[in-house]
Motif scaffolding. Structure first.
Motif, PDB file in Angstrom:
ATOM      1  N   UNK A   1       0.859  -1.176   0.000  1.00 37.66           N
ATOM      2  CA  UNK A   1       0.000   0.000   0.000  1.00 37.66           C
ATOM      3  C   UNK A   1       0.893   1.221   0.000  1.00 37.66           C
ATOM      4  N   UNK A   2       0.854   1.992  -1.077  1.00 40.45           N
ATOM      5  CA  UNK A   2       1.725   3.153  -1.237  1.00 40.45           C
ATOM      6  C   UNK A   2       0.920   4.433  -1.073  1.00 40.45           C
ATOM      7  N   UNK A   3       1.398   5.340  -0.189  1.00 44.74           N
ATOM      8  CA  UNK A   3       0.765   6.625   0.083  1.00 44.74           C
ATOM      9  C   UNK A   3       1.645   7.743  -0.475  1.00 44.74           C
ATOM     10  N   UNK A   4       1.091   8.607  -1.314  1.00 46.26           N
ATOM     11  CA  UNK A   4       1.867   9.756  -1.775  1.00 46.26           C
ATOM     12  C   UNK A   4       2.084  10.717  -0.605  1.00 46.26           C
ATOM     13  N   UNK A   5       3.298  11.293  -0.520  1.00 48.89           N
ATOM     14  CA  UNK A   5       3.615  12.281   0.515  1.00 48.89           C
ATOM     15  C   UNK A   5       3.931  13.636  -0.115  1.00 48.89           C
ATOM     16  N   UNK A   6       3.867  13.708  -1.431  1.00 47.89           N
ATOM     17  CA  UNK A   6       4.054  14.934  -2.206  1.00 47.89           C
ATOM     18  C   UNK A   6       3.501  14.664  -3.603  1.00 47.89           C
ATOM     19  N   UNK A   7       3.406  15.683  -4.414  1.00 51.44           N
ATOM     20  CA  UNK A   7       2.970  15.475  -5.801  1.00 51.44           C
ATOM     21  C   UNK A   7       3.966  14.541  -6.481  1.00 51.44           C
ATOM     22  N   UNK A   8       3.444  13.536  -7.186  1.00 56.33           N
ATOM     23  CA  UNK A   8       4.273  12.531  -7.857  1.00 56.33           C
ATOM     24  C   UNK A   8       4.103  12.698  -9.360  1.00 56.33           C
ATOM     25  N   UNK A   9       5.162  13.115 -10.046  1.00 51.30           N
ATOM     26  CA  UNK A   9       5.144  13.292 -11.504  1.00 51.30           C
ATOM     27  C   UNK A   9       5.795  12.085 -12.150  1.00 51.30           C
ATOM     28  N   UNK A  10       5.045  11.414 -13.033  1.00 53.83           N
ATOM     29  CA  UNK A  10       5.490  10.145 -13.596  1.00 53.83           C
ATOM     30  C   UNK A  10       5.320  10.142 -15.101  1.00 53.83           C
ATOM     31  N   UNK A  11       6.364   9.672 -15.799  1.00 54.19           N
ATOM     32  CA  UNK A  11       6.167   9.168 -17.125  1.00 54.19           C
ATOM     33  C   UNK A  11       6.466  10.011 -18.332  1.00 54.19           C
ATOM     34  N   UNK A  12       6.322   9.284 -19.426  1.00 53.07           N
ATOM     35  CA  UNK A  12       6.370   9.771 -20.788  1.00 53.07           C
ATOM     36  C   UNK A  12       5.187   9.095 -21.474  1.00 53.07           C
ATOM     37  N   UNK A  13       4.906   9.386 -22.727  1.00 50.46           N
ATOM     38  CA  UNK A  13       3.760   8.741 -23.373  1.00 50.46           C
ATOM     39  C   UNK A  13       3.804   7.211 -23.358  1.00 50.46           C
ATOM     40  N   UNK A  14       4.985   6.612 -23.206  1.00 44.09           N
ATOM     41  CA  UNK A  14       5.094   5.151 -23.214  1.00 44.09           C
ATOM     42  C   UNK A  14       5.265   4.557 -21.812  1.00 44.09           C
ATOM     43  N   UNK A  15       5.134   5.360 -20.772  1.00 45.68           N
ATOM     44  CA  UNK A  15       5.310   4.878 -19.400  1.00 45.68           C
ATOM     45  C   UNK A  15       4.009   4.317 -18.841  1.00 45.68           C
ATOM     46  N   UNK A  16       4.135   3.536 -17.758  1.00 45.14           N
ATOM     47  CA  UNK A  16       2.971   2.888 -17.156  1.00 45.14           C
ATOM     48  C   UNK A  16       3.087   2.943 -15.630  1.00 45.14           C
ATOM     49  N   UNK A  17       1.968   3.255 -14.968  1.00 47.35           N
ATOM     50  CA  UNK A  17       1.788   2.941 -13.546  1.00 47.35           C
ATOM     51  C   UNK A  17       0.831   1.767 -13.520  1.00 47.35           C
ATOM     52  N   UNK A  18       1.274   0.642 -12.964  1.00 52.31           N
ATOM     53  CA  UNK A  18       0.451  -0.567 -12.916  1.00 52.31           C
ATOM     54  C   UNK A  18       0.228  -0.965 -11.451  1.00 52.31           C
ATOM     55  N   UNK A  19      -1.031  -1.173 -11.076  1.00 52.96           N
ATOM     56  CA  UNK A  19      -1.359  -1.666  -9.738  1.00 52.96           C
ATOM     57  C   UNK A  19      -1.835  -3.097  -9.895  1.00 52.96           C
ATOM     58  N   UNK A  20      -1.039  -4.025  -9.375  1.00 53.98           N
ATOM     59  CA  UNK A  20      -1.361  -5.445  -9.483  1.00 53.98           C
ATOM     60  C   UNK A  20      -2.427  -5.835  -8.463  1.00 53.98           C
ATOM     61  N   UNK A  21      -2.973  -7.032  -8.609  1.00 51.45           N
ATOM     62  CA  UNK A  21      -3.958  -7.554  -7.670  1.00 51.45           C
ATOM     63  C   UNK A  21      -3.388  -7.516  -6.257  1.00 51.45           C
ATOM     64  N   UNK A  22      -4.129  -6.912  -5.341  1.00 53.85           N
ATOM     65  CA  UNK A  22      -3.674  -6.807  -3.950  1.00 53.85           C
ATOM     66  C   UNK A  22      -2.808  -5.595  -3.683  1.00 53.85           C
ATOM     67  N   UNK A  23      -2.460  -4.834  -4.721  1.00 50.01           N
ATOM     68  CA  UNK A  23      -1.687  -3.608  -4.561  1.00 50.01           C
ATOM     69  C   UNK A  23      -2.614  -2.416  -4.404  1.00 50.01           C
ATOM     70  N   UNK A  24      -2.143  -1.379  -3.684  1.00 48.03           N
ATOM     71  CA  UNK A  24      -2.964  -0.195  -3.415  1.00 48.03           C
ATOM     72  C   UNK A  24      -2.124   1.061  -3.611  1.00 48.03           C
ATOM     73  N   UNK A  25      -2.683   2.044  -4.307  1.00 51.32           N
ATOM     74  CA  UNK A  25      -2.098   3.375  -4.392  1.00 51.32           C
ATOM     75  C   UNK A  25      -3.083   4.339  -3.762  1.00 51.32           C
ATOM     76  N   UNK A  26      -2.620   5.039  -2.720  1.00 52.23           N
ATOM     77  CA  UNK A  26      -3.446   6.012  -2.014  1.00 52.23           C
ATOM     78  C   UNK A  26      -2.879   7.395  -2.326  1.00 52.23           C
ATOM     79  N   UNK A  27      -3.592   8.161  -3.147  1.00 54.82           N
ATOM     80  CA  UNK A  27      -3.101   9.462  -3.605  1.00 54.82           C
ATOM     81  C   UNK A  27      -3.703  10.588  -2.775  1.00 54.82           C
ATOM     82  N   UNK A  28      -3.061  10.890  -1.643  1.00 57.72           N
ATOM     83  CA  UNK A  28      -3.476  12.050  -0.867  1.00 57.72           C
ATOM     84  C   UNK A  28      -2.839  13.319  -1.419  1.00 57.72           C
ATOM     85  N   UNK A  29      -1.864  13.163  -2.315  1.00 57.44           N
ATOM     86  CA  UNK A  29      -1.315  14.238  -3.134  1.00 57.44           C
ATOM     87  C   UNK A  29      -1.517  13.821  -4.592  1.00 57.44           C
TER      88      UNK A  29
END
Length: 197
Positions: A64-92
């Motif tokens: 379970x990942x919690x953002x602690x600041x703004x998270x800038x990710x990627x290029x047009x070919x990049x991916x954020x993938x959340x697998x089964x059982x994974x959690x992204x909590x975006x408080x930022x």
């Protein structure tokens, strides 16, 4: 013809040489480079930046990942993938260019008031969304009551669960039409505020 084939092969080789898949290394903050590794179990390399072309960032099962600041990710070919059982909590806010992939059993909590547009690099919904039917996106906070959920998203399970005021009734203007799983309404802000389809 031979030159075109050779150019294509060299392009694929070069792209593959520089693009890397990085895996979360526990229930940590995603916006820290040291919390990612090229090996699932650690021991590989950490990314030098979050914006290298083609890099993939995979949130693993039981993390379970919690953002602690703004998270800038990627290029047009990049991916954020959340697998089964994974959690992204975006408080930022997460500012993504690329693809946001939620696999079956993956969970994303949107709990910030950052801008939400379809423009690349402007929000988590600023790239392409690929949500499996058994994935879950839960809205716990939102920018305001005048910005509807992105109409282009083919949601898995969608949970509306915001407790604070977002400024008034939240009207989706008839654009919320693609839900593969369940639509669950838990809370709709403060007294007298509605979530309207």
């Amino acid at each position: 013809m031979k030159n075109s084939i050779l150019f294509f092969i060299l392009t694929v080789i070069c792209f593959s040489a520089f693009a890397t898949t990085y895996y979360s290394q526990g229930s940590v903050t995603p916006n820290s480079l040291g919390n990612w590794n090229s090996n699932r179990l650690g021991g590989g390399t950490s990314p030098a930046s979050f914006v290298n072309a083609g890099d993939e960032f995979v949130i693993q099962n039981a993390h379970t990942l919690y953002t602690t600041a703004i998270w800038t990710v990627g290029s047009p070919t990049s991916i954020i993938r959340i697998e089964s059982g994974g959690v992204l909590y975006a408080s930022f806010a997460v500012l993504l260019t690329g693809t946001f992939e939620l696999q079956n059993g993956g969970v994303y909590y949107h709990d910030n008031t950052g801008q939400v547009t379809a423009g690349a690099g402007t929000s988590i919904f600023g790239g392409n969304e690929s949500f499996a039917p058994g994935s879950t996106c839960e809205i716990r906070n939102w920018i305001n009551h005048t910005t509807p959920l992105p109409a282009s998203v083919n949601w898995g399970n969608l949970v509306i669960n915001y407790n604070g005021s977002i400024g008034g009734n939240w009207n989706q203007q008839g654009a919320l039409t693609s839900i593969q799983g369940n639509l669950i309404i838990k809370r709709t802000g403060t007294t007298g505020q509605d979530f309207r389809l």
